[in-house]
Design a protein around this motif. Structure first.
Motif, PDB file in Angstrom:
ATOM      1  N   GLN A  70      -3.181 -11.696  16.873  1.00  0.00           N
ATOM      2  CA  GLN A  70      -2.539 -10.386  17.002  1.00  0.00           C
ATOM      3  C   GLN A  70      -1.051 -10.530  17.329  1.00  0.00           C
ATOM      4  N   SER A  71      -0.734 -11.482  18.224  1.00  0.00           N
ATOM      5  CA  SER A  71       0.678 -11.647  18.609  1.00  0.00           C
ATOM      6  C   SER A  71       1.500 -12.139  17.413  1.00  0.00           C
ATOM      7  N   VAL A  72       0.897 -12.980  16.573  1.00  0.00           N
ATOM      8  CA  VAL A  72       1.603 -13.484  15.387  1.00  0.00           C
ATOM      9  C   VAL A  72       1.798 -12.348  14.376  1.00  0.00           C
ATOM     10  N   VAL A  73       0.757 -11.564  14.170  1.00  0.00           N
ATOM     11  CA  VAL A  73       0.843 -10.459  13.194  1.00  0.00           C
ATOM     12  C   VAL A  73       1.872  -9.432  13.658  1.00  0.00           C
ATOM     13  N   GLU A  74       1.834  -9.096  14.945  1.00  0.00           N
ATOM     14  CA  GLU A  74       2.751  -8.068  15.445  1.00  0.00           C
ATOM     15  C   GLU A  74       4.215  -8.489  15.359  1.00  0.00           C
ATOM     16  N   ALA A  75       4.457  -9.804  15.384  1.00  0.00           N
ATOM     17  CA  ALA A  75       5.844 -10.291  15.382  1.00  0.00           C
ATOM     18  C   ALA A  75       6.440 -10.345  13.982  1.00  0.00           C
ATOM     19  N   ASN A  76       5.658 -10.038  12.945  1.00  0.00           N
ATOM     20  CA  ASN A  76       6.137 -10.255  11.569  1.00  0.00           C
ATOM     21  C   ASN A  76       5.854  -9.026  10.699  1.00  0.00           C
ATOM     22  N   ALA A  77       6.916  -8.450  10.138  1.00  0.00           N
ATOM     23  CA  ALA A  77       6.770  -7.193   9.382  1.00  0.00           C
ATOM     24  C   ALA A  77       5.828  -7.355   8.192  1.00  0.00           C
ATOM     25  N   GLU A  78       5.947  -8.467   7.473  1.00  0.00           N
ATOM     26  CA  GLU A  78       5.102  -8.691   6.298  1.00  0.00           C
ATOM     27  C   GLU A  78       3.621  -8.739   6.711  1.00  0.00           C
ATOM     28  N   LEU A  79       3.347  -9.391   7.834  1.00  0.00           N
ATOM     29  CA  LEU A  79       1.951  -9.504   8.280  1.00  0.00           C
ATOM     30  C   LEU A  79       1.425  -8.157   8.788  1.00  0.00           C
ATOM     31  N   ARG A  80       2.303  -7.399   9.429  1.00  0.00           N
ATOM     32  CA  ARG A  80       1.878  -6.054   9.867  1.00  0.00           C
ATOM     33  C   ARG A  80       1.496  -5.209   8.663  1.00  0.00           C
ATOM     34  N   GLU A  81       2.283  -5.318   7.588  1.00  0.00           N
ATOM     35  CA  GLU A  81       1.968  -4.559   6.376  1.00  0.00           C
ATOM     36  C   GLU A  81       0.648  -5.031   5.772  1.00  0.00           C
ATOM     37  N   ARG A  82       0.478  -6.343   5.752  1.00  0.00           N
ATOM     38  CA  ARG A  82      -0.766  -6.902   5.211  1.00  0.00           C
ATOM     39  C   ARG A  82      -1.967  -6.386   6.004  1.00  0.00           C
ATOM     40  N   GLU A  83      -1.797  -6.266   7.316  1.00  0.00           N
ATOM     41  CA  GLU A  83      -2.879  -5.781   8.177  1.00  0.00           C
ATOM     42  C   GLU A  83      -3.200  -4.309   7.855  1.00  0.00           C
ATOM     43  N   LEU A  84      -2.158  -3.518   7.626  1.00  0.00           N
ATOM     44  CA  LEU A  84      -2.362  -2.119   7.231  1.00  0.00           C
ATOM     45  C   LEU A  84      -3.150  -2.035   5.925  1.00  0.00           C
ATOM     46  N   ILE A  85      -2.760  -2.893   4.971  1.00  0.00           N
ATOM     47  CA  ILE A  85      -3.428  -2.883   3.664  1.00  0.00           C
ATOM     48  C   ILE A  85      -4.889  -3.299   3.829  1.00  0.00           C
ATOM     49  N   LYS A  86      -5.113  -4.297   4.670  1.00  0.00           N
ATOM     50  CA  LYS A  86      -6.489  -4.752   4.925  1.00  0.00           C
ATOM     51  C   LYS A  86      -7.328  -3.612   5.490  1.00  0.00           C
ATOM     52  N   MET A  87      -6.782  -2.881   6.459  1.00  0.00           N
ATOM     53  CA  MET A  87      -7.534  -1.798   7.078  1.00  0.00           C
ATOM     54  C   MET A  87      -7.774  -0.658   6.084  1.00  0.00           C
ATOM     55  N   ALA A  88      -6.768  -0.391   5.222  1.00  0.00           N
ATOM     56  CA  ALA A  88      -6.940   0.656   4.212  1.00  0.00           C
ATOM     57  C   ALA A  88      -8.064   0.274   3.246  1.00  0.00           C
ATOM     58  N   ARG A  89      -8.111  -1.014   2.889  1.00  0.00           N
ATOM     59  CA  ARG A  89      -9.188  -1.481   2.003  1.00  0.00           C
ATOM     60  C   ARG A  89     -10.540  -1.342   2.662  1.00  0.00           C
ATOM     61  N   LEU A  90     -10.608  -1.727   3.937  1.00  0.00           N
ATOM     62  CA  LEU A  90     -11.878  -1.613   4.658  1.00  0.00           C
ATOM     63  C   LEU A  90     -12.335  -0.156   4.681  1.00  0.00           C
ATOM     64  N   GLY A  91     -11.390   0.755   4.923  1.00  0.00           N
ATOM     65  CA  GLY A  91     -11.716   2.188   4.936  1.00  0.00           C
ATOM     66  C   GLY A  91     -12.246   2.644   3.590  1.00  0.00           C
ATOM     67  N   GLY A  92     -11.602   2.187   2.519  1.00  0.00           N
ATOM     68  CA  GLY A  92     -12.055   2.539   1.176  1.00  0.00           C
ATOM     69  C   GLY A  92     -13.453   1.994   0.897  1.00  0.00           C
ATOM     70  N   ALA A  93     -13.697   0.750   1.341  1.00  0.00           N
ATOM     71  CA  ALA A  93     -15.005   0.132   1.116  1.00  0.00           C
ATOM     72  C   ALA A  93     -16.092   0.875   1.892  1.00  0.00           C
ATOM     73  N   LEU A  94     -15.752   1.260   3.116  1.00  0.00           N
ATOM     74  CA  LEU A  94     -16.713   1.969   3.964  1.00  0.00           C
ATOM     75  C   LEU A  94     -17.030   3.347   3.367  1.00  0.00           C
ATOM     76  N   ALA A  95     -15.996   4.040   2.899  1.00  0.00           N
ATOM     77  CA  ALA A  95     -16.214   5.356   2.271  1.00  0.00           C
ATOM     78  C   ALA A  95     -17.081   5.204   1.020  1.00  0.00           C
ATOM     79  N   GLY A  96     -16.812   4.167   0.230  1.00  0.00           N
ATOM     80  CA  GLY A  96     -17.624   3.914  -0.958  1.00  0.00           C
ATOM     81  C   GLY A  96     -19.081   3.673  -0.599  1.00  0.00           C
ATOM     82  N   GLY A  97     -19.292   2.907   0.479  1.00  0.00           N
ATOM     83  CA  GLY A  97     -20.657   2.640   0.932  1.00  0.00           C
ATOM     84  C   GLY A  97     -21.363   3.917   1.378  1.00  0.00           C
ATOM     85  N   LEU A  98     -20.634   4.791   2.045  1.00  0.00           N
ATOM     86  CA  LEU A  98     -21.240   6.066   2.469  1.00  0.00           C
ATOM     87  C   LEU A  98     -21.575   6.923   1.253  1.00  0.00           C
TER      88      LEU A  98
END
Lengths: 202, 202
Positions: free
Chosen positions: A105-133
């Motif tokens: 978490q400390s590494v991700v928070e310190a780097n803009a590119e990684l923070r963006e990647r984390e956002l994209i990961k969470m958006a994908r997870l949300g999409g996958a979860l909605a698809g499953g529902l």
């Protein structure tokens, strides 16, 4: 240099994290990671596509855990009950290594590119979860709303968990956070009763 | 070439959107946008930092509308009631030009970089809203949860609005979506009552 030594993936993972914390993610090269792990760069690339994958390789495991849980939830469960089951399932693999998650978490928070990647990961997870529902027969917008609410709970609980040096289990934090979300969203009814107040936005 | 002709910002905005839709965002240059609008590239750069800003320049207006609304909500309002006021305030400026928003959405959805930018914009809005709630004295995690739930409502309502060729007003869709979120999150209680069922995740 041992090429196929068992455990080289784990050693690379640990070496990468040490270097990310010591020098910063940006400043760390694959060659340095391999050197610290005592393997060749070629061995690194047998395990990871690039240094970012050391931090994000767990995403697929997480998605599989979430989606797998949707299969196990009782057919009659409400969308949020299904989401709760999925969060519990995700808390298992994710909650296993607190020290790793804190450093990550400390590494991700310190780097803009990684923070963006984390956002994209969470958006994908949300999409996958909605698809499953939806595959369980939940219509939209309920499927999307339940999934996205679940992702909010996931993220807030995870952030509380990594912020706490000696936290409760991630699963129980997820359940506590879900209950807090339910309390906070339900609280709007209190003011919705005052529908005559123009400033209440209704 | 008229340099400071009134309305050049609007003409540039329209010219850019036409080109993004016709040729794709990636393939459109600032020179082409300026040419279609009948101005110089220099005039373009007086109005916009780059072509992306044509699509994202409204973010600050939106953030100001959201945060400004937090000041107007009654002190006794619950966190979600405050969020509802903020969503109503955002629906005003955002809901004004349905045709523009529909075209913008199709351009953003077709481009990975723009989709990421949109995620980052929404994450920032969520952070700003949570900060505003904290300044109103709402503790965490309630402030973060209410803000993030608001952003989920915002996004889902906005996507329903742009997907519909002849939609209801954005404000009423936001209120409807907020009610749907409240219904879907409250529904978990139904299964939480069956706490003895191990598969219910509690």
């Amino acid at each position: 240099m041992v090429r196929w030594e068992p455990g080289s993936a784990d050693r690379l993972r640990e070496a990468a994290m040490e270097l990310f914390v010591e020098r910063g993610y940006e400043q760390t090269t694959v060659a340095e990671i391999a050197q610290r792990a005592g393997v060749t760069a070629r061995t690194f690339f047998r395990h990871y596509a690039d240094k970012r994958e050391v931090l994000f390789g767990g995403s697929e495991t997480l998605e599989r855990a979430l989606l797998g849980a949707l299969e196990t939830a009782p057919a009659a469960a409400s969308p949020m009950a299904v989401v709760a089951v999925a969060l519990d399932a995700a808390a298992g693999p994710l909650g296993r290594d607190h020290a790793w998650s804190r450093r990550r978490q400390s590494v991700v928070e310190a780097n803009a590119e990684l923070r963006e990647r984390e956002l994209i990961k969470m958006a994908r997870l949300g999409g996958a979860l909605a698809g499953g529902l939806r595959r369980r027969g939940v219509p939209d917008p309920a499927a999307t709303l339940a999934a996205e609410a679940g992702i909010v709970v996931f993220r807030v609980a995870f952030e509380r968990w990594v912020a706490d040096p000696e936290p409760a289990g991630l699963g129980s934090l997820m359940r506590e956070t879900l209950a807090a979300l339910q309390a906070v969203t339900a609280s709007e009814h209190r003011s919705a009763d005052r529908a005559d107040r123009p400033t209440a936005g209704r």
